[in-house]
Design an enzyme around this catalytic site. Structure first.
Site, PDB file in Angstrom:
ATOM      1  N   ASP A   1      -0.785  -1.361  -6.666  1.00 33.77           N
ATOM      2  CA  ASP A   1      -0.657  -1.104  -5.552  1.00 33.77           C
ATOM      3  C   ASP A   1       0.474  -0.412  -5.689  1.00 33.77           C
ATOM      4  OD1 ASP A   1      -0.983   0.597  -2.824  1.00 33.77           O
ATOM      5  OD2 ASP A   1      -3.125  -0.443  -3.019  1.00 33.77           O
ATOM      6  N   HIS A   2       1.879   0.374  -5.009  1.00 32.20           N
ATOM      7  CA  HIS A   2       2.853   0.220  -4.603  1.00 32.20           C
ATOM      8  C   HIS A   2       3.071   0.409  -2.965  1.00 32.20           C
ATOM      9  CE1 HIS A   2       6.839   0.213  -5.826  1.00 32.20           C
ATOM     10  NE2 HIS A   2       6.886   1.212  -6.666  1.00 32.20           N
ATOM     11  N   ARG A   3       1.952   0.260  -2.748  1.00 35.07           N
ATOM     12  CA  ARG A   3       2.014  -0.201  -1.123  1.00 35.07           C
ATOM     13  C   ARG A   3       2.274  -1.402  -1.034  1.00 35.07           C
ATOM     14  NH1 ARG A   3      -3.368   2.684   0.078  1.00 35.07           N
ATOM     15  NH2 ARG A   3      -3.924   1.065  -1.166  1.00 35.07           N
TER      16      ARG A   3
END
Length: 415
Positions: free
Chosen positions: A387-389
């Protein structure tokens, strides 16, 4: 006084369920702890126990009913010492239906006048056009204006037919509704009703791909040392009836790697980043009805024999849909292994609200550079979805590096 028995929430993600089977009937006496029904949730078929004593007064929801919302009344139970029979004799209440006057009042003649709702500043029309439209019963909301800036003029209204405009407006509002189901081609086929589990899988994975920005990182892992260690451990564990799988070692390696790289052992929320102090690994298990992910808790500190024993038990009960809610809820990261199907490489979809999932393929003999010389080694491809967030690419790369190192030098995860 009757006790309302409501559809329980038997899993953290359950919003509705199927009342698969009643285990009691009207007139039966039940006490706390008695099994009353089998309920199909989004994850398993579970038995529902009574928490009150009394007599089954009325079964409100028939068995086999789908889409029963959590909190909906499914049964009426007469309290202890009460008699249920008199409450069933409720026909005298039906004469109330003989008073239809309110029903007549609910259908006023003025209801079908949509023009009154939109025939204001939102519709540009000349006063004459408004008067003609009112006389003809034309809804201006569906009339295309030919005047300046789309203004509706006399000619536009005179050409319109009563009822046509209202009909034209209907498709516009219908466009907001969900898309209609796909047209099934005229080919011999069999239609299978979607289970609650399949509906939940479809909804959650769609949400994941739409809402979670995935980043994928891939490494090749040499497994020769791992396979030799597994053989040695299985020989020593044979008297205890324990046989380690490669998947058991993958679970352990991922858990230890997450502790070594804590920036990947996280969960993203709209206003917080949750960092976990231990690694609980959700392991994807295929069942006839869909995928379920039982959780190996404290996998970073658990022994391999414990992981193996628990995994076999959880997988068996997952396929029988007998898992308890706490056995598939939570998890700080997931592992999905499709190597047994001969899949070389794939990219898994993150299981929200977790921050990552590791996808591992089959170990196979490949040309491999060993000590600056080309040789043959057993190599597996692993791909992490992050999850790049919550997880930056460099941190994800550090986790993949740690995972690879632990599998290529497996004694490190046993220390």
């Amino acid at each position: 006084m009757s006790i309302e028995i409501k559809m329980p929430a038997l899993s953290p993600t359950m919003e509705e369920g199927t009342l698969a089977k009643w285990l009691v009937k009207e007139g039966d006496t039940v006490k706390a702890g008695d099994l009353m029904a089998e309920i199909e949730t989004d994850k398993a078929t579970m038995e529902f126990e009574a928490v009150d004593e009394g007599t089954v007064e009325k079964i409100v929801v028939a068995e086999g009913t789908d889409g029963v919302k959590v909190g909906e009344v499914i049964m009426l139970l007469s309290g202890e010492g009460e008699v249920a029979a008199p409450k069933k004799a409720a026909p005298p209440a039906e004469p109330k239906k003989e008073a239809p006057a309110p029903a007549r009042a609910e259908t006023p003649k003025t209801a079908p006048t949509p023009a009154q709702q939109v025939d204001g500043d939102r519709v540009k029309a000349s006063p004459l056009a408004r008067r003609i439209a009112s006389q003809k019963g034309v809804d201006l909301a569906g009339v295309a204006g030919s005047g300046p800036n789309g203004r509706i003029v006399k000619a536009d209204v005179e050409d319109a037919k009563p009822g046509v405009a209202a009909a034209a407006a209907a498709p516009a509002s219908a466009g907001v509704a969900p898309a209609t189901p796909a047209q099934v081609p005229d080919i011999p086929h069999e239609a299978t009703k979607l289970s609650n589990m399949r509906k939940t899988i479809a909804r959650r994975l769609t949400e994941s791909k739409q809402q979670v920005p995935h980043i994928y990182l891939t490494v090749d892992v040499r497994l020769d040392k791992l396979l030799r260690l597994r053989s040695e451990l299985n020989a020593s564990l044979e008297p205890r009836g324990v046989k380690l799988s490669v998947n058991d070692l993958m679970i352990k390696a991922l858990a230890v790697a997450l502790v070594q790289v804590p920036k990947c052992n996280v969960m993203f929320t709209p206003d917080q980043l949750i960092s976990f102090q231990r690694a609980d690994i959700s392991v994807a298990v295929s069942t006839p009805e869909g995928l379920i992910t039982p959780v190996i808790t404290k996998a970073d500190t658990a022994s391999l024999s414990s992981i193996s024993t628990r995994m076999k038990d959880l997988a068996a009960r997952a396929r029988d849909r007998k898992l308890k809610p706490e056995e598939f809820a939570g998890g700080t990261a997931s592992l999905s292994n499709m190597g047994m199907y001969g899949i070389k490489q794939f990219e898994a979809v993150i299981n929200p609200p977790q921050g990552m999932i590791m996808a591992v393929g089959a170990g196979e003999k490949r040309p491999y550079v060993i000590d600056d010389a080309l040789g043959i080694a057993t190599v597996m491809t692993a791909t992490g979805s992050f999850d790049h967030r919550a997880i930056d690419g460099a941190d994800g790369a550090s986790l993949m590096e740690a995972f690879k190192a632990l599998l290529e030098n497996p004694l490190g995860m046993l220390a």
